[in-house]
Design an enzyme around this catalytic site. Structure first.
Site, PDB file in Angstrom:
ATOM      1  N   LEU A  35       0.795  -1.128   0.085  1.00 28.39           N
ATOM      2  CA  LEU A  35      -0.014   0.143   0.001  1.00 28.39           C
ATOM      3  C   LEU A  35       0.887   1.285  -0.215  1.00 28.39           C
ATOM      4  O   LEU A  35       0.440   2.096   0.131  1.00 28.39           O
ATOM      5  CB  LEU A  35      -0.767   0.049   1.345  1.00 28.39           C
ATOM      6  CG  LEU A  35      -1.938  -1.251   1.349  1.00 28.39           C
ATOM      7  CD1 LEU A  35      -2.914  -1.056   2.452  1.00 28.39           C
ATOM      8  CD2 LEU A  35      -2.644  -1.210   0.136  1.00 28.39           C
ATOM      9  N   SER A  63       5.918   3.575   1.833  1.00 33.81           N
ATOM     10  CA  SER A  63       7.252   4.500   1.423  1.00 33.81           C
ATOM     11  C   SER A  63       6.891   5.658   0.928  1.00 33.81           C
ATOM     12  O   SER A  63       7.475   6.663   1.299  1.00 33.81           O
ATOM     13  CB  SER A  63       8.029   3.632   0.438  1.00 33.81           C
ATOM     14  OG  SER A  63       7.524   3.130  -0.665  1.00 33.81           O
ATOM     15  N   ASP A 114       3.399   6.125  -7.011  1.00 34.50           N
ATOM     16  CA  ASP A 114       3.015   5.951  -5.401  1.00 34.50           C
ATOM     17  C   ASP A 114       3.113   7.349  -4.960  1.00 34.50           C
ATOM     18  O   ASP A 114       2.075   7.816  -4.231  1.00 34.50           O
ATOM     19  CB  ASP A 114       3.967   5.133  -4.744  1.00 34.50           C
ATOM     20  CG  ASP A 114       4.293   3.453  -5.273  1.00 34.50           C
ATOM     21  OD1 ASP A 114       3.287   3.386  -6.038  1.00 34.50           O
ATOM     22  OD2 ASP A 114       4.791   2.881  -4.770  1.00 34.50           O
ATOM     23  N   TYR A 158      10.981  -9.064 -11.090  1.00 33.10           N
ATOM     24  CA  TYR A 158      10.465  -7.810 -11.547  1.00 33.10           C
ATOM     25  C   TYR A 158      11.556  -7.258 -12.656  1.00 33.10           C
ATOM     26  O   TYR A 158      11.366  -6.987 -13.491  1.00 33.10           O
ATOM     27  CB  TYR A 158      10.804  -7.079 -10.211  1.00 33.10           C
ATOM     28  CG  TYR A 158      10.191  -5.483 -10.331  1.00 33.10           C
ATOM     29  CD1 TYR A 158       8.879  -4.944 -10.236  1.00 33.10           C
ATOM     30  CD2 TYR A 158      11.258  -4.548 -10.529  1.00 33.10           C
ATOM     31  CE1 TYR A 158       8.568  -3.862 -10.397  1.00 33.10           C
ATOM     32  CE2 TYR A 158      10.718  -3.405 -10.799  1.00 33.10           C
ATOM     33  CZ  TYR A 158       9.615  -2.948 -10.534  1.00 33.10           C
ATOM     34  OH  TYR A 158       9.076  -1.701 -10.764  1.00 33.10           O
TER      35      TYR A 158
HETATM   36  P1  ADP Z   1       5.686  -0.481   1.039  1.00 35.96           P
HETATM   37  O1  ADP Z   1       5.940   0.880   0.533  1.00 35.96           O
HETATM   38  O2  ADP Z   1       4.851  -1.538   0.076  1.00 35.96           O
HETATM   39  O3  ADP Z   1       4.776  -0.374   2.269  1.00 35.96           O
HETATM   40  P2  ADP Z   1       8.406  -0.706   0.880  1.00 35.96           P
HETATM   41  O4  ADP Z   1       9.502  -1.602   1.317  1.00 35.96           O
HETATM   42  O5  ADP Z   1       8.510   0.065  -0.294  1.00 35.96           O
HETATM   43  O6  ADP Z   1       7.105  -1.011   1.242  1.00 35.96           O
HETATM   44  O7  ADP Z   1       8.659   0.593   2.059  1.00 35.96           O
HETATM   45  C1  ADP Z   1       8.701   0.231   3.515  1.00 35.96           C
HETATM   46  C2  ADP Z   1       9.964   0.955   4.041  1.00 35.96           C
HETATM   47  O8  ADP Z   1       9.489   2.334   4.366  1.00 35.96           O
HETATM   48  C3  ADP Z   1       9.808   0.250   5.693  1.00 35.96           C
HETATM   49  O9  ADP Z   1      10.538  -0.894   5.897  1.00 35.96           O
HETATM   50  C4  ADP Z   1      10.637   1.549   6.382  1.00 35.96           C
HETATM   51  O10 ADP Z   1      12.019   1.429   5.918  1.00 35.96           O
HETATM   52  C5  ADP Z   1       9.967   2.691   5.669  1.00 35.96           C
HETATM   53  N1  ADP Z   1       8.856   3.143   6.084  1.00 35.96           N
HETATM   54  C6  ADP Z   1       7.536   3.142   5.938  1.00 35.96           C
HETATM   55  N2  ADP Z   1       6.695   3.835   6.807  1.00 35.96           N
HETATM   56  C7  ADP Z   1       7.365   4.143   7.924  1.00 35.96           C
HETATM   57  C8  ADP Z   1       7.226   4.837   9.409  1.00 35.96           C
HETATM   58  N3  ADP Z   1       6.080   5.236   9.441  1.00 35.96           N
HETATM   59  N4  ADP Z   1       8.209   4.803   9.943  1.00 35.96           N
HETATM   60  C9  ADP Z   1       9.374   4.495   9.500  1.00 35.96           C
HETATM   61  N5  ADP Z   1       9.832   3.920   8.568  1.00 35.96           N
HETATM   62  C10 ADP Z   1       8.881   3.791   7.616  1.00 35.96           C
HETATM   63 MG    MG Z   2       6.939   1.061  -1.520  1.00 41.63          MG
END
Ligand code: ADP
Ligand code: MG
Length: 388
Positions: free
Chosen positions: A129, A132, A176, A228
């Protein structure tokens, strides 16, 4: 959400010993249609969802940046003079990468004040979702305002992408961040990934009595692994064999010729991208002319194309989609990069709880762990929640 804004403000105060200048938020997103089209300079149609990342930010009088998150057990500190992709690691590379990337888009990092940031979120991390993009976009709008940069939301989307590509090192497209910054309530963001032109398209779900269910299979996908990158390489090989800059330049009418030029696998990869681009255009037009009840077949066709031509589905996603389709959904498809992650189903509101039961039943019958199924609504993009 209103409670959470004050919680974030209060936690900021406990951590940093003063009041934040404000609280900003940005949503996660779901892609309605348009998969693996972004890096082929094609079309996507995501929407921002009612799950948000909140950022409390306070400017400092010195040149230090500190970031803390509910999701991390450390406060990361860096001098603004040291902000560079090589110095950013782990989760802090997302918020601090945005600060660095703003420097690439006009912020004078030698002159702006330092800051403290505290982050909390209702966007599940790693569930497809785009937590990031939510964290990047929330930090981008916060710093844009506190640093008085006056950058447009579209530019901030590019800033977030730059942070993710360079500071984090993930080769993602612009979809995104665009959804997270430009989204509107009950609307999709139609995005041309070549021109970066974006158009808001009303979804009209509520008025039509429809809901979008996300069925998160819990099957994990990592973009770093082979699939990918292989699909990207096939698309590039297909474009080059057809003598075009990108698959954006190939239309459905060109497919007969493409079949003679390409090997069978590359042809099917190309056919997915080319027909998916057309489906995004058709979905945008159908939404405008006939409303959301009429887009079901486009969602179903998108799933078939990903399953059979692009080959990025997994049995759990196929089961979620088929079960949705046979239990009242108007349309359903896997969403996101594939090899796991979530499916979405467009379903009349009164059938949504029956659908959840059917999906859980089908998953347990197949011996799969139960998916996490929840409704999302289309929400506004990033904005300031409190303060200044
Ligand atoms: P997605 O975008 O699908 O959720 P991603 O791997 O692209 O997954 O991004 C997730 C990463 O973003 C986490 O592992 C973390 O490093 C960072 N992240 C996302 N939200 C937060 C948050 N609220 N606090 C700290 N880091 C976050
Ligand atoms: Mg992501």
């Amino acid at each position: 959400m209103s409670d959470m804004r004050h919680d974030v403000q209060n936690t900021f105060e406990e951590l940093f010993g003063r009041r934040a200048d404000g609280v900003w938020s940005a949503p996660g997103r779901v892609n309605l249609i348009g998969e693996h089209t972004d890096y082929n300079q094609g079309f996507v149609l995501p929407f921002a969802i009612n799950r948000r990342t909140l950022v409390a930010l306070g400017a400092r009088t010195d040149r230090v940046a500190r970031v803390a998150s509910e999701f991390a057990d450390e406060v990361v500190e860096i001098d603004l003079a040291d902000l560079a992709p090589d110095n950013l690691h782990g989760w802090a590379a997302y918020p601090l990468g945005v600060a660095w990337a703003l420097g690439q888009f006009g912020a004078d990092l030698a002159a702006v004040p330092g800051f403290d940031i505290y982050i909390d979120s209702t966007v599940p991390v790693g569930a497809g979702l785009s937590s990031s993009a939510a964290i990047e976009s929330a930090v981008a709008v916060a710093l844009n305002e506190v640093w008085r940069l006056d950058l447009a939301p579209r530019t901030l989307a590019t800033v977030g992408q730059r942070a993710e590509n360079v500071a984090v090192g993930a080769p993602t497209g612009i979809m995104d961040q665009s959804a997270s910054l430009l989204g509107r309530r009950d609307s999709g963001v139609f995005l041309d990934c070549r021109s970066l032109e974006a158009e808001i398209i009303p979804l009209g779900l509520e008025a039509a009595g429809l809901e979008i269910l996300v069925i998160d299979t819990g099957v994990s996908h990592t973009h770093a692994t082979g699939g990918y990158a292989e699909r990207r390489a096939s698309c590039e090989a297909g474009a080059s064999a057809l003598g075009v800059e990108s698959l954006r330049d190939v239309t459905v009418d060109d497919l007969d010729r493409a079949r003679n030029v390409l090997d069978d696998e590359t042809f099917r990869r190309v056919r997915h991208v080319v027909t998916e681009n057309q489906r995004v255009l058709d979905t945008a037009r159908t939404l405008r002319e006939h409303g959301p009840t009429a887009i079901g077949e486009l969602l179903d066709a998108s799933h078939r194309s990903m399953r059979d031509d692009f080959e990025i589905s997994v049995p759990e996603l196929d089961l979620a989609v088929e079960t949705a389709q046979t239990n009242g959904a108007i349309g359903a498809r896997m969403t996101g990069g594939g090899f796991g992650g979530a499916a979405i189903a467009l379903v009349p509101s009164e059938l949504s709880s029956r659908l959840r039961v059917a999906i859980d039943g089908a998953f347990s019958e197949h011996g799969y762990s139960l998916p996490d199924t929840f409704t999302v609504t289309a929400a506004d993009g990033a904005f300031r929640e409190l303060g200044l």
